[in-house]
Design an enzyme around this catalytic site. Structure first.
Site, PDB file in Angstrom:
ATOM      1  N   SER A  15       0.802  -1.232   0.000  1.00 46.66           N
ATOM      2  CA  SER A  15       0.000   0.000   0.000  1.00 46.66           C
ATOM      3  C   SER A  15       0.833   1.280   0.000  1.00 46.66           C
ATOM      4  O   SER A  15       0.431   2.282   0.567  1.00 46.66           O
ATOM      5  CB  SER A  15      -0.951   0.078   1.213  1.00 46.66           C
ATOM      6  OG  SER A  15      -1.669  -1.098   1.345  1.00 46.66           O
ATOM      7  N   ASP A  72      -6.594  -1.006  -8.954  1.00 51.28           N
ATOM      8  CA  ASP A  72      -5.521  -0.218  -9.568  1.00 51.28           C
ATOM      9  C   ASP A  72      -5.778   0.031 -11.053  1.00 51.28           C
ATOM     10  O   ASP A  72      -5.351   1.040 -11.606  1.00 51.28           O
ATOM     11  CB  ASP A  72      -4.170  -0.916  -9.403  1.00 51.28           C
ATOM     12  CG  ASP A  72      -3.506  -0.525  -8.078  1.00 51.28           C
ATOM     13  OD1 ASP A  72      -3.698   0.634  -7.655  1.00 51.28           O
ATOM     14  OD2 ASP A  72      -2.833  -1.370  -7.481  1.00 51.28           O
ATOM     15  N   LYS A 191      16.784   3.005   6.572  1.00 55.36           N
ATOM     16  CA  LYS A 191      17.286   1.614   6.672  1.00 55.36           C
ATOM     17  C   LYS A 191      16.369   0.580   6.000  1.00 55.36           C
ATOM     18  O   LYS A 191      16.849  -0.263   5.231  1.00 55.36           O
ATOM     19  CB  LYS A 191      17.518   1.255   8.146  1.00 55.36           C
ATOM     20  CG  LYS A 191      18.243  -0.064   8.365  1.00 55.36           C
ATOM     21  CD  LYS A 191      19.716   0.008   8.030  1.00 55.36           C
ATOM     22  CE  LYS A 191      20.494   0.595   9.192  1.00 55.36           C
ATOM     23  NZ  LYS A 191      21.883   0.915   8.847  1.00 55.36           N
ATOM     24  N   PRO A 192      15.041   0.623   6.255  1.00 55.12           N
ATOM     25  CA  PRO A 192      14.206  -0.384   5.585  1.00 55.12           C
ATOM     26  C   PRO A 192      14.309  -0.307   4.055  1.00 55.12           C
ATOM     27  O   PRO A 192      14.259  -1.332   3.370  1.00 55.12           O
ATOM     28  CB  PRO A 192      12.782  -0.038   6.056  1.00 55.12           C
ATOM     29  CG  PRO A 192      12.965   0.749   7.308  1.00 55.12           C
ATOM     30  CD  PRO A 192      14.256   1.489   7.156  1.00 55.12           C
ATOM     31  N   GLY A 356     -23.934  -4.022  -5.337  1.00 53.34           N
ATOM     32  CA  GLY A 356     -23.751  -4.898  -4.189  1.00 53.34           C
ATOM     33  C   GLY A 356     -24.331  -6.270  -4.464  1.00 53.34           C
ATOM     34  O   GLY A 356     -25.084  -6.460  -5.427  1.00 53.34           O
ATOM     35  N   CYS A 383     -26.544  -0.263 -10.721  1.00 54.47           N
ATOM     36  CA  CYS A 383     -26.690  -1.725 -10.732  1.00 54.47           C
ATOM     37  C   CYS A 383     -27.678  -2.160  -9.657  1.00 54.47           C
ATOM     38  O   CYS A 383     -28.883  -2.043  -9.851  1.00 54.47           O
ATOM     39  CB  CYS A 383     -25.328  -2.389 -10.602  1.00 54.47           C
ATOM     40  SG  CYS A 383     -25.326  -4.052 -11.267  1.00 54.47           S
ATOM     41  N   GLU A 407     -32.823 -12.693  -6.048  1.00 52.00           N
ATOM     42  CA  GLU A 407     -31.532 -12.874  -5.369  1.00 52.00           C
ATOM     43  C   GLU A 407     -31.722 -12.792  -3.851  1.00 52.00           C
ATOM     44  O   GLU A 407     -31.052 -13.479  -3.090  1.00 52.00           O
ATOM     45  CB  GLU A 407     -30.544 -11.781  -5.810  1.00 52.00           C
ATOM     46  CG  GLU A 407     -29.179 -11.871  -5.105  1.00 52.00           C
ATOM     47  CD  GLU A 407     -28.217 -10.742  -5.465  1.00 52.00           C
ATOM     48  OE1 GLU A 407     -28.645  -9.752  -6.090  1.00 52.00           O
ATOM     49  OE2 GLU A 407     -27.031 -10.864  -5.117  1.00 52.00           O
ATOM     50  N   HIS A 509     -22.612  -0.011 -14.752  1.00 54.20           N
ATOM     51  CA  HIS A 509     -21.800   0.762 -13.797  1.00 54.20           C
ATOM     52  C   HIS A 509     -21.144   1.949 -14.496  1.00 54.20           C
ATOM     53  O   HIS A 509     -20.004   1.839 -14.951  1.00 54.20           O
ATOM     54  CB  HIS A 509     -20.706  -0.125 -13.204  1.00 54.20           C
ATOM     55  CG  HIS A 509     -21.210  -1.149 -12.252  1.00 54.20           C
ATOM     56  ND1 HIS A 509     -21.390  -0.899 -10.912  1.00 54.20           N
ATOM     57  CD2 HIS A 509     -21.591  -2.439 -12.449  1.00 54.20           C
ATOM     58  CE1 HIS A 509     -21.845  -1.984 -10.315  1.00 54.20           C
ATOM     59  NE2 HIS A 509     -21.983  -2.935 -11.221  1.00 54.20           N
ATOM     60  N   GLU A 511     -19.782   4.432 -13.299  1.00 50.34           N
ATOM     61  CA  GLU A 511     -18.597   4.955 -12.595  1.00 50.34           C
ATOM     62  C   GLU A 511     -17.285   4.491 -13.216  1.00 50.34           C
ATOM     63  O   GLU A 511     -16.264   5.154 -13.083  1.00 50.34           O
ATOM     64  CB  GLU A 511     -18.649   4.578 -11.100  1.00 50.34           C
ATOM     65  CG  GLU A 511     -18.523   3.099 -10.764  1.00 50.34           C
ATOM     66  CD  GLU A 511     -19.859   2.355 -10.713  1.00 50.34           C
ATOM     67  OE1 GLU A 511     -20.816   2.802 -11.378  1.00 50.34           O
ATOM     68  OE2 GLU A 511     -19.935   1.308 -10.042  1.00 50.34           O
TER      69      GLU A 511
END
Ligand code: GLN
Length: 555
Positions: A15, A72, A191-192, A356, A383, A407, A509, A511
């Site tokens: 992340s 992504d 350091k990491p 959903g 949807c 459903e 959808h 979006e």
């Protein structure tokens, strides 16, 4: 010219924003007239995230060809204004599935199948494929996970081999890390990062650039230290402090010369001086103090905002072009159905019911639709949002008391939303929904038509259930307008409530096709209706060439 490659790896933590960084670099390259494509390599064993809970993985993003992908891919498409294909998403599950299928067919002629070379070759084939089939100048390849994870090793081995296959001038490696801050000593630590680069080098990958993410400003001295310990030129160490908004990241990286450095590394000349005026306008507008419109997003995964990432972005884009900003109220549908938080519906200017699955929270969403219809609050259903709008209408306007979606209630006497015939006898859950782009014919004279300004569109779907045509006439006679349908007239794709400022829902959808430079018409419609009701907003005049007629085509 063959496609050149930039590989993105991550170290220290997951992340750290590899997806956004790769997308931002894609935007900078495109601004120079360099064409890009982009691919995500995900180390998990699921064939795709379609079967994963949003709690595990955030939103499932859908492409034109129906590929169900990581969120992504949404960043990639929004930042780079691309329409990606299935080749842009690779998981370990897909790679193994392919290799095992070949083995079962006998394609390996008695050979022993091994991670190296069989799995790595299949990964390389897919990386090569995305470059070749896109014809892009540069392919940006993001390796999911963190260096050192067992499961991402075959991907790292594959990209290491690819540097040899491609030649040094045709590939570059960008490593993203995290610099932790220690409060006690007021220090940001490298350091990491050093350790993660050492890990990367131990498998033979020498990064060309290190992007060091941090929550606090990073001085040049730290960058010099990273350069020295990690064998990267000083210009190749780029500090990237957490930004106030993701869309600012291309501008930050531009100010640090990231694209020019990478192009030089790849021996490529830009085709034009960087044109980022439009992008700058977007970021300036988003940063400006503006009147706010408050939108209630009624969903069941509201604790995890990533579950509705594209919806949130689409609202932001639309508000930007209406001269207002969006304030989201994440309203839990499960709370609403328990009678908790109902007053919040009265405190918002508009309501969105996103997609959903399953029954949890559905009654809460139906309540929200009822509230929007009765109180003339602008509503956009996506949807499942169309399905609950229909159920609510059937129950409370048509008087079909127990209307439902099959459903949610298989025994409902009024299945106003029902399974499509071709979904009835499926054995597999993965990849079997109605997925990807389908055409929709828009009825003139409707709100949908008013905002789309066109007779037909192609939009992305992801669902199994549909509006049940047995109830169509009854609905239409009572004020539910079917404003979009499939070209053969069989499937209802959009519906809206008559005599309402804006209560519109789509089975698809929208979006997924909204872009910061091209807000989606249905979201514009929602924000516009809210602005009208509140006397807010103004006509925004974007720079010439930025806002194109929303025809859904990339630039
Ligand atoms: N669960 C509903 C269906 O399968 C809606 C899906 C969704 O909202 N994406 O049809």
């Amino acid at each position: 010219m063959a496609t050149k490659y930039i590989f993105f790896t991550g170290g220290v933590l997951s992340s750290v924003g590899k997806g956004v960084t790769a997308s931002a670099i894609g935007r900078l390259l495109k601004a120079r007239g360099i064409s890009v494509t982009i691919q995500k390599l995900d180390p998990y064993l699921n064939v795709d995230p379609g079967t994963l809970s949003p709690y595990q993985h955030g939103e499932v993003f859908v492409l034109d060809d129906g590929a169900e992908t990581d969120l992504d891919l949404g960043h990639y498409e929004r930042f780079c204004d691309l329409r990606l294909k299935r080749t842009s998403t690779v998981t370990t599950g897909q790679v193994y599935e392919e290799v095992i299928n070949r083995e079962r067919r006998g394609d390996y002629l008695g050979g022993t199948i091994q991670v190296i070379p069989h799995i790595t070759n299949e990964i390389k084939r897919r990386i090569d494929l995305v470059g070749r089939t896109s014809g892009a100048d540069i392919a940006l390849i993001e390796v999911g996970g963190t260096v050192g994870d067992i499961e991402s090793q075959p991907f790292l081995e594959a990209i290491r081999e690819m540097r040899n296959d491609l030649g040094r001038n045709n590939s570059a490696f960008v490593h993203l890390t995290w610099l932790p801050y220690l409060k006690a000593t007021n220090e940001t630590k490298t350091k990491p990062t050093q350790h993660s680069v050492r890990e990367l080098r131990s498998i033979g990958i020498l990064p060309d650039m290190i992007i060091a993410r941090s929550d606090y400003p990073v001085g040049r001295d730290l960058c010099d230290k990273i350069a020295q310990f990690c064998d990267v030129p000083v210009e190749g160490v780029v500090p990237l402090v957490t930004a106030d908004m993701l869309y600012r990241i291309p501008l930050i990286l531009e100010s640090m010369g990231v694209a020019d450095y990478l192009l030089k590394r790849l021996a490529l000349e830009p085709n034009q001086p960087p044109d980022l005026d439009g992008w700058r306008w977007i970021v300036d507008e988003l940063s400006r103090e503006k009147d706010k419109v408050r939108i209630g997003l009624v969903g069941k995964y509201v604790e995890l905002h990533d579950a509705y990432l594209s919806v949130r972005e689409a609202l932001t884009h639309a508000a930007l072009f209406c001269g207002v900003s969006v304030e989201l109220d994440w309203i839990s549908a499960t709370d609403l159905e328990k009678g908790i938080g109902l007053e919040r519906l009265g405190q918002v200017d508009g309501i969105v019911v996103p997609g959903g699955f399953g029954s949890r929270g559905v009654e809460g969403k139906i309540l929200a639709a009822k509230y929007a219809r009765e109180n003339k609050v602008p509503y956009l259903g996506l949807c499942l949002g169309l399905q609950v709008m229909t159920i609510e209408f059937a129950r409370n306007v048509l008087g079909l008391k127990d209307a439902n979606s099959s459903e949610i209630d298989q025994l409902t006497p009024h299945p106003v939303i029902d399974l499509m015939a071709d979904q009835r006898y499926l054995e597999k859950m993965g990849g079997t929904m109605r997925l990807g782009l389908y055409p929709c014919v828009i009825r003139p004279g409707t709100k949908a038509y008013q905002y789309y300004q066109r007779e037909s569109v192609d939009e992305r779907h992801r669902h199994r259930y549909e509006f049940n045509n047995q109830y169509r006439d009854l609905c239409e006679q009572n004020g539910l307008v079917i404003s979009g349908q499939s070209p053969d007239g069989v499937l209802v794709e959009m519906a809206e409530i008559q005599d309402h400022p804006y209560m519109l829902a789509s089975q698809f959808h929208p979006e997924f096709l909204s872009r910061p430079n091209r807000p989606h018409p249905l979201f514009l419609g929602l924000i516009h209706a809210i602005c009208e009701a509140k006397g807010l907003g103004n006509d925004i005049i974007p720079p010439a060439g930025l806002y194109k007629q929303p025809d859904g085509k990339p630039d």
